[in-house]
Motif scaffolding. Structure first.
Motif, PDB file in Angstrom:
ATOM      1  N   GLY A  46       0.685  -1.220  -0.074  1.00 10.33           N
ATOM      2  CA  GLY A  46       0.027  -0.016   0.124  1.00 10.33           C
ATOM      3  C   GLY A  46       0.682   1.214  -0.018  1.00 10.33           C
ATOM      4  N   ALA A  47       1.735   1.363   0.843  1.00 16.67           N
ATOM      5  CA  ALA A  47       2.691   2.619   1.006  1.00 16.67           C
ATOM      6  C   ALA A  47       3.361   2.777  -0.493  1.00 16.67           C
ATOM      7  CB  ALA A  47       3.811   2.335   2.040  1.00 16.67           C
ATOM      8  N   TYR A  66      -3.479   7.416   8.066  1.00 15.76           N
ATOM      9  CA  TYR A  66      -2.484   6.430   7.892  1.00 15.76           C
ATOM     10  C   TYR A  66      -2.366   6.167   6.259  1.00 15.76           C
ATOM     11  CZ  TYR A  66       0.543   2.263   8.545  1.00 15.76           C
ATOM     12  OH  TYR A  66       1.427   1.625   8.612  1.00 15.76           O
ATOM     13  N   HIS A  67      -1.007   6.270   5.962  1.00 13.74           N
ATOM     14  CA  HIS A  67      -0.805   6.081   4.445  1.00 13.74           C
ATOM     15  C   HIS A  67       0.490   5.132   4.246  1.00 13.74           C
ATOM     16  CE1 HIS A  67      -3.797   8.871   3.246  1.00 13.74           C
ATOM     17  NE2 HIS A  67      -3.362   9.758   3.730  1.00 13.74           N
ATOM     18  N   GLU A 116      -8.288   8.938   3.049  1.00 11.56           N
ATOM     19  CA  GLU A 116      -8.935   7.714   2.775  1.00 11.56           C
ATOM     20  C   GLU A 116     -10.477   8.021   3.041  1.00 11.56           C
ATOM     21  OE1 GLU A 116      -6.755   5.321   6.536  1.00 11.56           O
ATOM     22  OE2 GLU A 116      -6.069   7.487   6.363  1.00 11.56           O
ATOM     23  N   ASP A 150      -7.180   6.811  -1.210  1.00 10.06           N
ATOM     24  CA  ASP A 150      -6.419   5.824  -0.668  1.00 10.06           C
ATOM     25  C   ASP A 150      -7.267   4.891  -0.243  1.00 10.06           C
ATOM     26  OD1 ASP A 150      -4.998   3.950   0.748  1.00 10.06           O
ATOM     27  OD2 ASP A 150      -3.725   5.489   1.864  1.00 10.06           O
ATOM     28  N   VAL A 177      -6.842   1.584   0.067  1.00  8.87           N
ATOM     29  CA  VAL A 177      -5.965   0.512   0.693  1.00  8.87           C
ATOM     30  C   VAL A 177      -6.805  -0.260   1.511  1.00  8.87           C
ATOM     31  CG1 VAL A 177      -3.794  -0.193   1.812  1.00  8.87           C
ATOM     32  CG2 VAL A 177      -3.823   1.322   0.053  1.00  8.87           C
ATOM     33  N   GLN A 178      -7.301  -0.101   2.490  1.00  6.55           N
ATOM     34  CA  GLN A 178      -8.290  -0.616   3.699  1.00  6.55           C
ATOM     35  C   GLN A 178      -9.598  -0.766   3.105  1.00  6.55           C
ATOM     36  OE1 GLN A 178      -8.144  -1.058   8.323  1.00  6.55           O
ATOM     37  NE2 GLN A 178      -6.668  -0.201   7.430  1.00  6.55           N
ATOM     38  N   LYS A 235      -4.042  -4.473   0.097  1.00  7.58           N
ATOM     39  CA  LYS A 235      -4.798  -5.349   0.910  1.00  7.58           C
ATOM     40  C   LYS A 235      -5.656  -6.490   0.188  1.00  7.58           C
ATOM     41  CE  LYS A 235      -4.429  -2.384   5.104  1.00  7.58           C
ATOM     42  NZ  LYS A 235      -3.836  -3.291   6.013  1.00  7.58           N
TER      43      LYS A 235
END
Ligand SMILES: Cc1ncc(COP(=O)(O)O)c(C=O)c1O
Length: 459
Positions: A134-135, A161-162, A232, A265, A267-268, A294
């Motif tokens: 993800g980062a 959070y990234h 996010e 973002d 990602v989650q 993820k």
């Protein structure tokens, strides 16, 4: 397949079962080896070592069966041994494990790019590039935005959070444990207040929170220097904070009006997790670039940036890539995971899981003033714990409840800038019965955790 789970190729019995203490003797022996071999900066939530996982269960090396309400931090959305993923990876491994897409390309990478261009929000022409984590994908989204705009500044949000690389740590908000001692960090990152309905109260609705955020961004940076705003759509590590309706659309249209690349973002939140394929879909927001990882590949390491073709094609040839980005095993897994999501209508399953969890947890909240908020969408639900009658975070209670839940054979995670949020991220392959049992354990642990018990917990 609501309420019934395919456990995966190992056909793992779908029940909670403790045959030793937690941790058992085998896990204790491995923990001793780990302490002597693994850097202590790498932490773990659970004290047990995994042997098998699938459906809604993780089996440890001592034979204990845990109900999985964590999905390895929102990764095994289709399950940890989803049959299609297992078969696809086995077949690909027998064909070839790696050639490097930058040396000798292969079809799987192209097929994943086609699938992501199709599935992500918006009908415009898109392109995709694949990475590992993800980062790494967030970093590449920033590179793409900078290359396309010729600007440098990045706007991010409180509680964000990234990731853990240098630039993404600059973008991440929480100091400890993520940032402490690791600076100096990349510059030209400005931070704006998020819409946080539980703490903002009804006076600050989504559009008002967007104005507040934009004002703060303008105070810190000239808009003409701003390459991207990265957000996010529902914050993950920051506490599953779902902004008030209207916040994201207002930010997206401000970005559009000012030539700032709007980067979601996901990602989650991506890949059915929130009861939509992407969290942006809930409000019809179409990001310029979307970052994914993820849940994308059923547990294999893969990440992606998908977005407007004109932005994605801005960097020079050779400017994007990496040795392992879009590894063939990960691509095979991603195609199988996407097929699993679509064939099983896991978007609807996530929404149903969300209804079940919210109903149960809001019932608990009505009777327990320590539960300040129950929020989230789909299979991404948070319980924010506070000192009764206030919004003051109670991280000790969250730690104590999580530890008690673990001891009873359920995997649950915490999150939040203050560490006071319990987060529930079950795999979508979990059965209703297992999920209900996991929530029973959580409810019992909450009820049993008195202020006295929590005083010494987990510190
Ligand atoms: C929203 C978000 N972005 C980026 C990351 C970083 O992903 P990775 O750990 O794969 O680098 C995470 C990880 O939790 C995340 O939740």
């Amino acid at each position: 397949m609501p309420g019934r789970a395919e456990s995966g190729s190992m056909d793992i019995p779908q029940h909670r079962l403790l045959v030793t203490g937690v941790p058992g003797p085998r896990s204790r022996r491995l923990a001793a080896r780990r302490a002597a071999a693994v850097a202590s900066g790498v932490g773990s939530t659970m004290p047990v070592f995994a042997a098998h996982a699938g459906g809604g269960v993780l089996v440890d090396v001592d034979g204990n069966h845990f109900i999985d309400l964590g999905s390895g931090i929102a990764v095994t959305t289709v399950g940890a041994s989803a049959p299609r993923v297992v078969a696809a990876v086995q077949e690909q491994a027998a064909a070839f494990t790696h050639t490097c897409f930058m040396v000798t390309p292969y079809e799987g990478y192209v097929a994943v790019a086609e699938a992501l261009n199709r599935l992500t929000p918006g009908w415009h022409e898109k392109r995709t590039a694949l990475f590992n984590s993800g980062a790494e994908a967030v970093e590449n989204a920033v590179k793409i935005a900078r290359s396309a705009t010729g600007r440098h500044g990045i706007a991010v949000f409180d509680h964000a959070y990234h990731g853990r690389t240098n630039l993404t740590l600059a973008m991440t908000a929480k100091e400890t444990p993520y940032k402490r001692g690791f600076g100096p960090f990349a510059g030209e990152v400005v931070r704006a207040p998020l819409s946080y309905p539980f703490r903002d109260g009804p006076a600050v609705d989504g559009p008002a929170a967007a104005i507040r955020a934009i004002d703060e961004i303008r105070r810190q940076a000239a808009v003409e220097d701003l390459a991207a705003l990265v957000i996010e759509p529902i914050q993950g590590e920051g506490g599953f904070i779902e902004p008030a309706p209207g916040f994201l659309p207002a930010l997206a249209s401000w970005c559009r009006a000012n030539g700032v690349v709007f980067v979601a973002d996901e990602v989650q939140t991506g890949f059915a997790r929130t009861g939509a394929m992407f969290a942006c879909d809930h409000e019809g927001v179409v990001p310029d670039l979307i970052v994914m990882a993820k849940g994308i590949a059923g547990g294999l390491p893969l990440s992606a940036v998908t977005g407007r073709a004109d932005l994605m094609d801005a960097p020079q040839v050779g400017g994007l890539g990496g040795t392992y980005g879009g590894n063939p095993l990960a691509c095979a897994a991603a195609l199988a995971a996407i097929e699993t999501v679509e064939a099983g209508d896991l978007v609807a399953r996530a929404a149903a899981i969300g209804d079940l969890m919210r109903t149960r947890l809001r019932g608990l909240r009505a009777a327990d003033p320590r539960i300040g908020d129950v929020r989230g969408r789909g299979a991404m639900i948070a319980v924010e714990l506070v000192e009764p009658g206030t919004t003051t975070p109670d991280p000790a209670l969250a730690r104590a409840v999580a530890a008690a839940v673990h001891q009873q054979g359920v995997i649950v995670l915490t999150c939040g800038t203050d560490g006071n949020v319990l987060r529930l991220l079950p795999p979508l392959s979990i059965s209703d019965d297992l999920l209900a049992e996991g929530l029973d354990v959580l409810a019992g642990s909450l009820a049993a955790t008195s202020p006295l018990q929590r005083a010494g917990a987990g510190r």
